[in-house]
Design a protein around this motif. Structure first.
Motif, PDB file in Angstrom:
ATOM      1  N   MET A   1     -12.514  -6.141 -68.033  1.00 37.48           N
ATOM      2  CA  MET A   1     -13.628  -5.179 -68.385  1.00 37.48           C
ATOM      3  C   MET A   1     -12.969  -3.763 -68.305  1.00 37.48           C
TER       4      MET A   1
ATOM      5  N   ASP B   1     -12.667  -1.091 -70.456  1.00 36.64           N
ATOM      6  CA  ASP B   1     -13.356  -0.103 -71.530  1.00 36.64           C
ATOM      7  C   ASP B   1     -14.440   0.786 -70.411  1.00 36.64           C
ATOM      8  N   LYS B   2     -14.436   1.819 -70.698  1.00 35.70           N
ATOM      9  CA  LYS B   2     -15.223   2.832 -70.094  1.00 35.70           C
ATOM     10  C   LYS B   2     -16.919   2.279 -70.323  1.00 35.70           C
ATOM     11  N   ALA B   3     -17.420   2.303 -68.954  1.00 36.26           N
ATOM     12  CA  ALA B   3     -18.546   1.744 -68.609  1.00 36.26           C
ATOM     13  C   ALA B   3     -19.440   2.783 -67.918  1.00 36.26           C
ATOM     14  N   SER B   4     -20.471   3.413 -68.440  1.00 36.27           N
ATOM     15  CA  SER B   4     -21.259   4.597 -67.877  1.00 36.27           C
ATOM     16  C   SER B   4     -22.486   4.124 -67.498  1.00 36.27           C
ATOM     17  N   GLY B   5     -23.203   3.100 -67.858  1.00 34.54           N
ATOM     18  CA  GLY B   5     -24.506   2.759 -67.810  1.00 34.54           C
ATOM     19  C   GLY B   5     -25.481   3.792 -68.253  1.00 34.54           C
ATOM     20  N   GLN B   6     -25.025   4.599 -69.153  1.00 33.20           N
ATOM     21  CA  GLN B   6     -25.922   5.691 -69.470  1.00 33.20           C
ATOM     22  C   GLN B   6     -27.189   5.294 -70.142  1.00 33.20           C
ATOM     23  N   GLY B   7     -27.202   4.206 -71.023  1.00 32.12           N
ATOM     24  CA  GLY B   7     -28.066   3.862 -71.885  1.00 32.12           C
ATOM     25  C   GLY B   7     -29.033   3.224 -71.225  1.00 32.12           C
ATOM     26  N   THR B   8     -29.042   2.732 -69.936  1.00 32.83           N
ATOM     27  CA  THR B   8     -29.920   1.999 -69.175  1.00 32.83           C
ATOM     28  C   THR B   8     -31.226   2.897 -68.876  1.00 32.83           C
TER      29      THR B   8
ATOM     30  N   ALA C   1     -26.830   8.262 -80.761  1.00 32.62           N
ATOM     31  CA  ALA C   1     -25.936   7.343 -80.011  1.00 32.62           C
ATOM     32  C   ALA C   1     -25.398   6.253 -80.786  1.00 32.62           C
ATOM     33  N   ASP C   2     -26.208   5.732 -81.849  1.00 32.06           N
ATOM     34  CA  ASP C   2     -25.508   5.035 -82.531  1.00 32.06           C
ATOM     35  C   ASP C   2     -24.580   5.150 -83.443  1.00 32.06           C
TER      36      ASP C   2
ATOM     37  N   ARG D   1     -22.180   7.145 -82.477  1.00 35.32           N
ATOM     38  CA  ARG D   1     -21.144   7.280 -81.586  1.00 35.32           C
ATOM     39  C   ARG D   1     -20.384   8.662 -81.664  1.00 35.32           C
TER      40      ARG D   1
END
Lengths: 239, 124
Positions: free
Chosen positions: B1, B3-10, B85-86, B88
């Motif tokens: 894992m 890739d950059k993971a931000s959880g911003q969408g949550t 956001a879709d 990018r």
């Protein structure tokens, strides 16, 4: 006698793609895959398609048949009428005829780490799981990775980085597995810009799944799990 | 894992649903009070004066509408952000767009608040 209209494309000879029609003598209980084998063996030996088990287990023969992604081996010709139009899976490069390059599909699948990551060092014996815990993942284990959901998903069509319904549903399979110790790390990865929040709940994946699984519902569950983890401060930040 | 993971969408996804539920309540209340149960034979036609009179009858109407405006603005802009956001946007473009969204949002809330202050204050 049903007409099979089959997508033909050979990038090596430089010609455009076209549909070629074949007359296939129908037998009682005949599946579309059987018709394709008839064409291969009797009418045109250059036809390319994938298949293996012929019983809906291996997932090799997913293709677009009369407007819907299906397994050719499980699709009865009698139910398709007299005209059967067959195309390859969408959103992937056609290698030849009905064979597509599944590399992006399996790359997305690998990205979710589709194997157990135990919290502790593995012991000498097998992992024990109660029947109740096993039943939680029963549904998702049944995915055969045929690619029908991937081909039908409009988000995959417009976004090559999107993980896709197959990978996200398998993600829930490991998040919900009682033997796995990396649930929050998995949720963090699945919640990135490539993951569950790109899904627009279109339900195409659920509609076409030949195993009657529910990737849309799985993604919905992951969204809720991600929210709860975030609210409880357990969603790790990575990268 | 890796890739950059931000959880911003949550959080954005969650707040969109929460604000959506509030908006459903706000809109049903608003429609009921001002349109559906407004009897023109006894209350007369709906015009600025009648709305003003209706809303000024309680302090809670003021609270209601001062909450309504930011919820509408947040829900609308957050929804548009979800669409963007879709596509990018790159790092700099995302920062620029976020700044624009914040400015537009704040301006809309201020305009809405000024209108409400005028309304409740008796101005036109």
């Amino acid at each position: 006698m049903p007409i099979f209209s089959v997508f033909r494309y050979n990038p090596e000879d430089g010609s455009d793609a076209f549909f070629q029609e074949f007359e296939v003598p129908e037998k009682k209980g005949m599946a579309v895959l059987e018709g394709l084998y008839y064409i291969l063996e009797n009418l045109d030996a250059t036809l390319a398609f994938r298949s293996s088990c012929r019983q809906g287990v291996c997932g090799s023969c997913a293709m677009h048949i009369n407007g819907q992604y299906r397994l050719a081996c499980e699709t009865q010709v009698a139910k398709m009428g007299n005209f059967v139009r067959i195309r390859p899976l969408a959103h992937m490069t056609v290698i030849r005829d009905l064979v597509v390059d599944m590399e992006p599909f399996f790359r997305q699948y690998e990205a979710i780490k589709p194997y157990l990551i135990p919290a502790e060092e593995p012991g000498d014996r097998e992992y024990i799981q109660s029947q109740k815990d096993r039943r939680r993942i029963d549904h998702y284990v049944d995915c055969i990775l045929c690619g029908a959901c991937y081909g039908s998903c409009p988000v995959v069509a417009t976004d090559e980085k999107y993980l896709g319904p197959h990978a996200l549903m398998k993600g829930l399979r490991f998040v919900d597995d009682s033997r796995d110790g990396a649930a929050y790390e998995r949720l963090a990865y699945l919640s990135t810009d490539n993951g569950i929040f790109r899904c627009h709940t279109i339900f195409n994946c659920q509609q076409v799944c030949p195993k009657d699984l529910d990737p849309t519902g799985a993604i919905g569950k992951l969204k809720m799990k991600s929210v709860w983890a975030k609210l409880r401060g357990k969603l790790p930040k990575t990268g | 894992m890796t890739d950059k993971a931000s959880g911003q969408g949550t959080l954005g996804w969650f707040l969109q649903r929460i604000s959506g539920i509030f908006l459903a309540f706000f809109l049903i209340t608003h429609l009921n009070v001002h349109h559906l149960f407004h009897d023109i034979t006894t209350s007369g036609l709906i015009n600025f004066g009648s709305v003003q009179e209706n809303l000024s009858s309680s302090f809670w109407w003021q609270v209601f509408y001062f909450l309504f405006v930011p919820f509408v603005v947040f829900h609308a802009l957050n929804g548009i952000w979800a669409i963007i956001a879709d596509y990018r946007p790159s790092g700099n473009a995302a920062i620029f767009l976020r700044a624009i969204f914040w400015i537009v949002g704040l301006v809309l809330i201020v305009i809405g608040a000024m209108t409400l202050i005028n309304l409740f204050g008796g101005g036109v």
